[in-house]
Design a protein around this motif. Structure first.
Motif, mmCIF file in Angstrom:
data_model
loop_
_atom_site.group_PDB
_atom_site.id
_atom_site.type_symbol
_atom_site.label_atom_id
_atom_site.label_comp_id
_atom_site.label_asym_id
_atom_site.label_seq_id
_atom_site.Cartn_x
_atom_site.Cartn_y
_atom_site.Cartn_z
ATOM 1 N N THR A 1 -6.185 2.096 -5.333
ATOM 2 C CA THR A 1 -6.318 1.876 -3.889
ATOM 3 C C THR A 1 -6.538 0.407 -3.515
ATOM 4 O O THR A 1 -6.935 0.112 -2.390
ATOM 5 N N ILE B 1 -6.989 8.963 0.761
ATOM 6 C CA ILE B 1 -6.492 9.167 -0.604
ATOM 7 C C ILE B 1 -7.622 9.649 -1.516
ATOM 8 O O ILE B 1 -7.439 10.579 -2.311
ATOM 9 N N GLN C 1 -7.564 4.491 2.356
ATOM 10 C CA GLN C 1 -8.256 4.665 1.075
ATOM 11 C C GLN C 1 -9.142 5.910 1.110
ATOM 12 O O GLN C 1 -9.143 6.707 0.172
ATOM 13 N N GLN D 1 1.911 1.866 -3.522
ATOM 14 C CA GLN D 1 0.811 2.435 -4.282
ATOM 15 C C GLN D 1 0.703 3.937 -3.997
ATOM 16 O O GLN D 1 0.491 4.731 -4.907
ATOM 17 N N ARG D 2 0.929 4.305 -2.749
ATOM 18 C CA ARG D 2 0.819 5.720 -2.406
ATOM 19 C C ARG D 2 1.976 6.550 -2.956
ATOM 20 O O ARG D 2 1.822 7.737 -3.234
ATOM 21 N N GLY E 1 0.807 -1.208 0.000
ATOM 22 C CA GLY E 1 0.000 0.000 0.000
ATOM 23 C C GLY E 1 0.846 1.268 0.000
ATOM 24 O O GLY E 1 0.460 2.290 -0.563
ATOM 25 N N LEU F 1 -4.888 -0.630 -0.241
ATOM 26 C CA LEU F 1 -5.035 0.269 0.906
ATOM 27 C C LEU F 1 -6.197 -0.149 1.791
ATOM 28 O O LEU F 1 -7.261 -0.524 1.307
#
Ligand code: ATP
Ligand code: ATP
Ligand code: MG
Ligand code: MG
Lengths: 267, 279
Positions: free
Chosen positions: B179, B190, B187, B158-159, B155, B182
Motif C-alpha cells: 500500500t 484495501i 489504503q 499496486q491495486r 496506486g 495508496l
C-alpha cells in the motif's frame, strides 16, 4: 525576484481510455481539470490526494515531461512552453524529478555511479574528478556506500533504489525538485535522514520542492503549504496549519481521519 | 494451532560471494487467520526472504541454508510444476514494485483473469464477471479492465497486483509493501479487504511494511529485521509497546508523529553499536 519560482495556470490534461464491454469504445477523462498552483521560492508545497487523482500527471506536466492539453507553466516568470529547445534543455538541470517508480526510472544497464553522474555530464558540470566526487558525496548523504558505485540497479533493495533516484536528482543542485512519493519505500530512520537532507539542501541552496505524498504525517513535517487533489482538481489549499487544523472540504477531513495507527497508541 | 508457513534458518547469499550473507538464519512462522508484519531496515533482507519463499530468487542469489515448510511440506521438494500450482493458487504474492511484475503488453483485465483461468478453469462471462468483482473490490472502475499497466497511476497498478494475488482466494498471502502508493482512504479500504479474507477464508498473511501505523492496525505478530537477521519477534503489543532489542527501540523512536511536533531524527548507528543486546 518574484516570490514564486514556479506557477501553473489553468492546466488541463485529458487521457483517452478504452471503455465499453469489448474495449472498442473510447472515453475522454480529465486527469487535470483547470489546475492552478504557485510554488514559493525556497519552500515546500505538498500535493496530497486520492490514488488516481492526477498527482503524478501534474508532476510530469509541470516539468514538461508530458505535453499539456491546456494551460501554462512559468518557471522564474518564463513560460516553459515558449522556451527554445536548447534553452529548455539548459533549464532542465534546475527542474528535477524524483520518480514514483524508482526501478522503472533507472537504466538497468548503467552502474549506479554512472546513473548519478550522468546529469552532471549532460549539463557539462565540473571536471571528471569533480563529477565523481559530487556523485559519491551525494550517494553517501542518502545512506549508500562507495562500494555501491559499481553495482547495477537490480542489485539493490526497493528502498535503496529509491535513494539512487533521490541522489540522481539532488546532485545537480537544481532549483525546483518535484518529488513523487520520495520516501514511501524507506524505513522510518532512513526516511527521517532523507527528509532532513531535503531540508538541509533547501537551506543551503534555496531549493523549492513540490512534495507528492500519501503520508500525511510526513507531509506535516516537511511542507509549508499543502494542496489537496481530488479527481483532477485542487479542492483545497493553504498553509499546513490551516489545512490540518481546520480542513474545509469533507474529502480533506476524511483523509486526516484515515491516517493509520490511530487505533493503537505507540510506546 | 499448526503453522501454515514455517521458515527455518533461511540464509541467502550472492552466488558469487557465498560467504556474504544477505539473509542470515531467518526463522519465523505464520498461522492461518493471522497477520505477521515484517518490518526493519531498508536492505535488511525482507524482500529476499519473501521471494525465496515463493521460489523466485534471482539466479545471482542462492539459498545456502534453511527450509520453507508450507502446511508441513518442504517447498524445495516440489517440482517446478508443483510449485507453479501452489503459486498464485495457494500462496498469493504482491511484489514491491508493480511495474516490474506486470506485463506491459497485456491488459490488466487479462492479467487479473489469468490465474483464474490457469488454476480454476474460469472462462468467458464467468471470468469477466469475476474480474469485474475483483476490480471493484480494489476500487478500480470495471471499464479500466481494458487499460494497459502504463495507463494506470502508481496506486492503481499496486491495486491490480492486489487483485491478481487474491483472485484465487489463496490460503496464504505474501504482500511486500502493498500500500505504499495508496492514499490513506484507499489504503484503509484495501487493508479491510485483506482483513475480511483473513477472517472469512482463514488466510494467513505475511505483510512487509515500513508503516508502523499499518502495523499497529493490522498485525497480530511482528518480526523485526536488521542487517539480514531477525533481531526481535513477538506479538504486536509486545514489539510495539515493550520492544526489547535496541534496534527496535531506535526504529520506533523514528516514527513521525501525526502532530509534526517531534523533531525528525534518524538512528544513531554509532550509539546502537554500543547498546547491549538482550539474550
Ligand atoms: N496514459 C494514460 N492513459 C489513460 N489514462 C491514464 C494514463 N495515465 C494516467 N491515466 C489515468 O489518469 C488518472 C491520474 O493518474 P495519475 O498517475 O496522475 O494519478 P496519481 O494521483 O499520481 O495516483 P497515485 O497516487 O495512485 O500514484 C488515473 O485515473 C489514471 O488511471
Ligand atoms: N541481485 C542481488 N545481488 C546482490 N545483492 C542483492 C541483490 N538483490 C538484493 N541484494 C542486496 O540484499 C540486501 C537485501 O535486499 P532486500 O531487497 O531483501 O531488502 P529489503 O529489506 O526488502 O529492503 P527495502 O525495505 O529497501 O525494500 C540488500 O542490501 C540488497 O542490496
Ligand atoms: Mg502517482
Ligand atoms: Mg524490499
Amino acid at each position: 525576484m518574484s516570490e514564486f519560482i514556479l506557477k501553473a495556470r489553468d492546466l488541463n490534461k485529458f487521457y483517452t481510455q478504452r471503455s465499453g464491454r469489448f474495449g472498442f469504445g473510447t472515453k475522454q477523462v480529465k486527469a487535470l481539470d483547470n489546475v492552478n498552483l504557485e510554488l514559493r521560492h525556497a519552500s515546500t508545497l505538498a500535493v496530497v490526494g486520492e490514488s488516481g487523482s492526477g498527482k503524478s500527471t501534474l508532476a510530469r506536466c509541470l516539468l514538461q515531461l508530458q505535453p499539456l492539453d491546456g494551460g501554462s507553466v512559468f518557471f522564474q516568470g518564463r513560460d516553459l512552453a515558449e522556451l527554445p529547445a536548447n534553452e529548455l534543455r539548459k533549464q532542465r538541470r534546475h527542474l528535477q524529478m524524483i520518480f514514483q517508480d524508482p526501478f522503472a526510472s533507472l537504466n538497468p544497464r548503467m552502474k549506479v555511479g554512472e546513473i548519478v553522474e550522468e546529469g552532471l555530464l549532460i549539463h557539462d558540470l565540473g571536471t571528471k574528478n569533480e563529477r565523481f566526487e559530487k556523485a559519491l558525496k551525494m550517494l553517501k548523504r542518502v545512506g549508500l556506500a562507495e562500494s555501491d558505485l559499481n553495482k547495477y540497479p537490480h542489485e539493490f533493495s526497493g528502498g535503496q533504489r529509491q535513494r539512487i533516484g533521490i541522489a540522481r536528482a539532488l546532485v545537480l543542485e537544481p532549483k525546483v525538485v518535484v518529488c513523487d512519493e520520495p520516501v514511501s519505500a524507506l524505513d522510518v530512520s532512513i526516511q527521517a535522514q532523507i527528509l532532513l537532507l531535503l531540508k538541509e539542501l533547501q537551506q543551503e541552496m534555496s531549493l523549492s520542492y513540490i512534495f507528492i505524498s500519501h503520508d500525511l504525517r510526513v507531509v506535516r513535517h516537511i511542507a509549508d503549504e499543502v494542496a489537496v487533489m481530488h479527481q483532477g482538481k485542487i479542492v483545497e489549499k493553504g498553509s499546513i496549519q490551516e489545512v490540518y487544523e481546520s480542513p474545509k472540504q469533507q474529502y480533506t477531513q476524511n483523509l486526516l481521519k484515515a491516517i493509520p495507527g490511530q487505533k493503537r497508541q505507540l510506546a | 494451532m499448526a503453522e501454515l508457513l514455517k521458515i527455518e534458518d533461511l540464509t541467502i547469499c550472492p552466488a558469487s560471494a557465498p560467504s556474504r550473507k544477505l539473509v542470515s538464519n531467518v526463522s519465523f512462522s505464520i498461522e492461518p487467520g493471522k497477520t505477521t508484519c515484517v518490518v526493519g531496515e531498508s536492505g535488511s533482507g525482507k524482500s529476499l526472504t519473501a521471494l525465496s519463499v515463493m521460489g523466485l530468487l534471482s539466479k545471482q542469489l542462492v539459498r545456502t541454508n534453511g527450509r520453507v515448510l508450507f502446511q508441513g511440506q518442504d517447498l524445495a521438494d516440489l517440482s517446478t510444476e508443483e510449485m507453479r500450482k501452489i503459486r498464485g493458487r495457494q500462496i498469493g504474492m504482491i511484489f514491491q514494485e508493480p511495474m516490474t511484475s506486470l506485463n506491459p503488453v497485456l491488459t490488466i483485465g487479462f492479467q487479473i483473469g489469468e490465474p483464474l483461468t490457469v488454476h480454476l478453469g474460469l472462462k468467458g462471462d464467468a471470468l469477466k464477471a469475476k474480474v469485474n468483482v475483483l476490480l471493484e473490490q480494489v476500487g478500480i472502475p470495471a471499464h479500466r479492465a481494458n487499460s494497459y499497466p502504463d495507463e494506470l497511476s502508481g496506486g492503481q497498478r499496486q491495486r491490480v497486483m492486489i487483485a491478481m494475488s487474491i483472485a484465487c482466494e489463496p490460503l496464504m498471502l505474501i504482500a511486500d509493501e502493498p500500500t505504499t502508493a495508496l492514499d490513506v482512504t484507499v489504503q484503509a479500504q484495501i487493508l479491510s479487504l485483506l482483513d475480511n479474507l483473513k477472517t472469512s477464508m482463514n488466510m494467513g498473511m505475511l505483510l512487509i511494511t515500513h508503516d508502523f501505523g499499518v502495523v499497529a492496525d493490522v498485525a497480530d505478530d511482528v518480526v523485526v529485521m536488521f542487517r539480514g537477521e531477525v533481531v526481535e519477534a513477538g506479538s504486536v503489543a509486545q514489539v510495539l509497546n515493550k520492544p526489547k532489542h535496541p534496534y527496535t527501540k531506535a526504529l520506533l523512536a523514528c516514527v513521525p508523529d501525526a502532530e509534526g511536533k517531534k523533531p525528525l531524527k534518524p538512528i544513531d548507528y554509532a550509539w546502537l553499536k554500543n547498546e547491549q543486546v538482550p539474550a
